[in-house]
Design an enzyme around this catalytic site. Structure first.
Site, short mmCIF file in Angstrom:
data_model
loop_
_atom_site.label_atom_id
_atom_site.label_comp_id
_atom_site.label_asym_id
_atom_site.label_seq_id
_atom_site.Cartn_x
_atom_site.Cartn_y
_atom_site.Cartn_z
N HIS A 187 0.83 -1.21 0.00
CA HIS A 187 0.00 0.00 0.00
C HIS A 187 0.86 1.25 0.00
O HIS A 187 0.55 2.24 -0.68
CB HIS A 187 -0.93 0.00 1.22
CG HIS A 187 -2.04 0.99 1.14
ND1 HIS A 187 -2.08 2.12 1.92
CD2 HIS A 187 -3.16 1.01 0.37
CE1 HIS A 187 -3.18 2.80 1.64
NE2 HIS A 187 -3.86 2.16 0.71
N CYS A 188 1.95 1.22 0.74
CA CYS A 188 2.85 2.38 0.83
C CYS A 188 3.48 2.75 -0.52
O CYS A 188 3.85 3.90 -0.74
CB CYS A 188 3.98 2.11 1.81
SG CYS A 188 3.46 1.71 3.48
#
Length: 352
Positions: free
Chosen positions: A344-345
């Site tokens: 996600h990052c």
């Protein structure tokens, strides 16, 4: 990585309420594309970690590209390497960057009922001036300009990884990040809420305490709690009493289980525990072994696996139950985890 640079304090000159009706869509809504960043080779001191991170980024990008378009920002000096690693299915865009975390440095995209699109620039400051970020501070503006979208400005300093929304007026945010003096000194919770309402269309914020100073992000939301759809949250829990995250994740569960969303619904909270062990190759003190940091792209959930067979399978099964209409794809992203982040990052969605 390379050192610390200073930036001016917030001037607290927040804009008046915007009548345009901007709304940040929930991540599971349809996307036009995913934006990513190919980690600059010059930023790595560890050659082995550099190679692994590049391989992981290429794998993530190629996996997402099977479901939707991927735009990968890359420094000019790394273009040939990125092209070789990522292949023809990923669009490379030359733009100087300092790091790979596009979730935090990139624009946060919003839209309104009139069909207008805009990009929010949240003034990235290196997670509270913890590392050099001169190029990363320009990424959000570059993304908005390249798409010819209106750029919404603000005095708030925060990162995309600190924002979780359900698309229907509810946000989950950690106090340890957004209300931290290294980002927003002298900004009250009420001021912050008013500004996020203007920019993102949220009417209720569920505040989690988070924990500051343990990782570079000061406790981003996307490692603690995520909406799977309005009314349903998947939350992490660290069951090890010796871990610094044990007490804080326990407290987060207490808060979420008592919370209601903007529409008055009591949240359905699904617990997703982390792995009890990880593979040794890239294990280090920064290793971020969190299943919560998955990414929703069109028709798929892209999630990590860490070599703990039982926990990996449990995560897969829970995600399949939560997203029955999506394909669940698990990837080995150990080198990215060793850099302190997750899938996600590395991504930022551009809503359809």
């Amino acid at each position: 990585m390379a050192g610390t640079v200073a930036s001016p304090l917030n001037n607290l000159a927040f804009a008046a309420p915007d009548e345009s009706g901007w709304r940040m869509p929930e991540e599971g809504e349809p996307h036009v594309a995913t934006w990513m960043g190919f980690a600059p080779s010059a930023g790595f001191l560890d050659r082995r970690l550099q190679v692994g991170a590049h391989d992981n980024l290429a794998t993530i990008a190629a996996t997402i590209a099977a479901f939707e378009s991927v735009n990968m920002l890359v420094c000019e000096e790394d273009y040939a390497l990125a092209a070789k690693k990522c292949g023809a299915g990923v669009k490379l865009i030359v733009q100087p960057i300092d790091d790979l975390w596009l979730r935090d440095t990139g624009a946060v995209f919003v839209k309104n009922t009139q069909g207008q699109r805009a990009a929010v620039n949240f003034n990235f400051n290196g997670w509270g001036n913890k590392q050099v970020h001169g190029d990363d501070a320009k990424v959000a503006g570059f993304m908005g300009q390249s798409l010819k979208q209106k750029i919404l400005t603000t005095s708030l300093v925060l990162e995309g990884g600190g924002i979780e929304v359900d698309g229907e007026g509810t946000a989950i945010i950690t106090e340890s990040c957004v209300l931290n003096a290294n980002r927003n000194p002298r900004v009250s919770k009420a001021q912050c809420e008013a500004e996020l309402k203007r920019l993102l269309g949220v009417s209720k914020i569920i505040w989690l305490p988070g924990i500051a100073g343990r990782d570079i992000t000061d406790g981003h939301t996307d490692f603690y709690a995520r909406f799977t759809r309005p009314g349903v949250v998947v939350a992490g829990f660290d069951s090890d009493p010796a871990s610094y995250d044990h007490a804080v994740t326990k407290r987060h569960l207490e808060i979420l289980r008592k919370a209601t969303d903007a529409k008055g619904r009591k949240l359905n909270v699904v617990v997703l525990q982390g792995p009890s062990s990880v593979r040794k190759k890239y294990k280090n003190n920064d290793f971020a072994a969190g299943y919560i940091n998955f990414y929703l792209c069109n028709h798929a959930v892209i999630a990590p696996e860490f070599g703990d067979v039982k926990a990996d399978r449990n995560t897969r099964d829970i995600l399949r139950d939560l997203f029955p209409e999506r394909e669940v794809v698990q990837l080995n992203i150990d080198a990215i985890a060793a850099c302190g982040g997750g899938i996600h990052c590395t991504t930022q969605q551009q809503p359809a």
